[in-house]
Enzyme design. Structure first.
Site, PDB file in Angstrom:
ATOM      1  N   SER A   1      -0.514  27.022 -44.091  1.00 22.86           N
ATOM      2  CA  SER A   1      -1.367  28.137 -43.690  1.00 22.86           C
ATOM      3  C   SER A   1      -1.933  28.848 -44.912  1.00 22.86           C
ATOM      4  CB  SER A   1      -0.574  29.132 -42.832  1.00 22.86           C
ATOM      5  OG  SER A   1      -0.216  28.570 -41.599  1.00 22.86           O
TER       6      SER A   1
ATOM      7  N   TYR B   1       0.475  37.407 -46.495  1.00 21.76           N
ATOM      8  CA  TYR B   1       1.596  38.049 -47.164  1.00 21.76           C
ATOM      9  C   TYR B   1       1.289  38.251 -48.653  1.00 21.76           C
ATOM     10  CZ  TYR B   1       3.780  36.508 -42.846  1.00 21.76           C
ATOM     11  OH  TYR B   1       4.058  36.295 -41.529  1.00 21.76           O
TER      12      TYR B   1
ATOM     13  N   HIS C   1       0.691  21.682 -41.326  1.00 25.08           N
ATOM     14  CA  HIS C   1      -0.266  22.664 -41.828  1.00 25.08           C
ATOM     15  C   HIS C   1       0.345  23.540 -42.911  1.00 25.08           C
ATOM     16  CE1 HIS C   1      -1.813  22.516 -37.409  1.00 25.08           C
ATOM     17  NE2 HIS C   1      -2.296  21.509 -38.119  1.00 25.08           N
TER      18      HIS C   1
ATOM     19  N   HIS D   1       4.104  26.361 -47.362  1.00 27.06           N
ATOM     20  CA  HIS D   1       5.106  25.461 -46.788  1.00 27.06           C
ATOM     21  C   HIS D   1       4.542  24.788 -45.550  1.00 27.06           C
ATOM     22  CE1 HIS D   1       5.579  29.237 -44.524  1.00 27.06           C
ATOM     23  NE2 HIS D   1       5.915  28.456 -43.505  1.00 27.06           N
ATOM     24  N   ILE D   2       5.236  23.750 -45.097  1.00 31.16           N
ATOM     25  CA  ILE D   2       4.976  23.169 -43.785  1.00 31.16           C
ATOM     26  C   ILE D   2       6.232  23.336 -42.950  1.00 31.16           C
ATOM     27  CG2 ILE D   2       3.268  21.508 -44.636  1.00 31.16           C
ATOM     28  CD1 ILE D   2       5.478  19.338 -44.434  1.00 31.16           C
ATOM     29  N   SER D   3       6.087  23.624 -41.683  1.00 30.78           N
ATOM     30  CA  SER D   3       7.240  23.795 -40.796  1.00 30.78           C
ATOM     31  C   SER D   3       7.500  22.496 -40.045  1.00 30.78           C
ATOM     32  CB  SER D   3       6.992  24.939 -39.819  1.00 30.78           C
ATOM     33  OG  SER D   3       6.980  26.181 -40.510  1.00 30.78           O
TER      34      SER D   3
END
Length: 282
Positions: A134, A215, A132, A221-223
């Site tokens: 976000s 933010y 994902h 990004h993807i984790s």
């Protein structure tokens, strides 16, 4: 799978995306069990056991307390890593796992060190999932706000052209309360402008529903992996060494790790998933 269920019983999920019933003080305390033995994992062509583990995770930490009538809201872009790039990414995951203790596969409670001796299983478990990007914070939303939020997201994001998302940088992130560290792959070039506009649209909907905005300087990004607590310093040292290798081997400032096509935006509320939009055009 039957052996795994028999060993661990039928427990309910404690993930942030699910609503939990009120606690019954008469019930005995719940015992947190260690991850199952690696021998009980399914053959490499199935994800059944990993999905079971995801539903039965007890080590997750909520970023906000559960309140009756609240549901976790998450808006994101689904991402799948191309098969031809998984082997290279797996090599770095193996290196990071051998140097930094406590890394787990993202979203499930399988320690990466349990997969070191089986590369095919590591590829399947760690990289064969939906990831994902976000577009907003995961926040609690009241039940009476759900229909309005989903409708407004669809209105603002209904027309989205196709574009490519380029992932080109390993990075380390820590959540706001420093209870989790994430090993991630960041998007810093292709697709960044489009994702930033989508984040702005989601922020507008959040603001109208009195929800915390994203933010100020988003870093899409993807984790890939996570660890308990703040281990960012030790993990960053490993990442910095890898990125130097990327620059030297590629001969460029930053070479691409993989590229994927933007396909749609999803809104998940509790256990229910809403398709917000799909890509259009070429």
């Amino acid at each position: 799978m039957e052996a795994l269920i028999a060993s661990y019983g039928d427990s309910s999920s404690d993930s942030e995306s699910e609503s939990q019933p009120p606690i019954d003080n008469r019930s005995p305390p719940v015992t947190v069990l260690p991850p199952p033995p690696i021998d009980l994992l399914n053959p490499p062509n199935t994800l059944g056991t990993f999905d079971y583990l995801e539903r039965n995770s007890d080590s997750r930490i909520r970023s906000f307390p559960h309140i009756e009538g609240n549901y976790a809201l998450h808006v994101y872009i689904p991402v799948f890593i191309p098969s031809e790039r998984k082997k290279e990414l797996t090599q770095f995951l193996k290196k990071a796992t051998s140097l930094v203790q406590g890394l787990h596969v993202v979203d499930i409670d399988v320690p990466l060190h349990m997969l070191l001796k089986d590369e095919e299983k590591m590829v399947q478990a760690a990289l064969g999932r939906e990831f994902h990007i976000s577009l907003g914070r995961t926040v609690p939303i009241r039940v009476h706000q759900i229909d309005s939020a989903v409708a407004m997201l669809r209105q603002k994001l209904q027309f989205q052209k196709r574009y490519l998302i380029d992932f080109n940088k390993w990075e380390v992130f820590v959540n706001d309360d420093k209870t989790r560290t994430f090993l991630s792959i960041e998007n810093t070039t292709g697709g960044l402008a489009e994702i930033t506009k989508q984040i702005q649209a989601v922020n507008e909907v959040y603001k109208l529903h009195n929800l915390p905005e994203f933010y100020k300087d988003p870093r899409p990004h993807i984790s890939i992996a996570w660890a308990v607590g703040d281990i960012s310093q030790s993990l960053k040292r490993v990442v910095e060494g890898e990125m130097k290798t990327h620059i030297n081997v590629g001969g460029l400032s930053m070479r691409s790790m993989f590229t994927c096509k933007f396909s749609n935006i999803v809104c998940k509320v509790g256990n229910k998933t809403y398709n917000i939009c799909g890509s259009q055009g070429q």
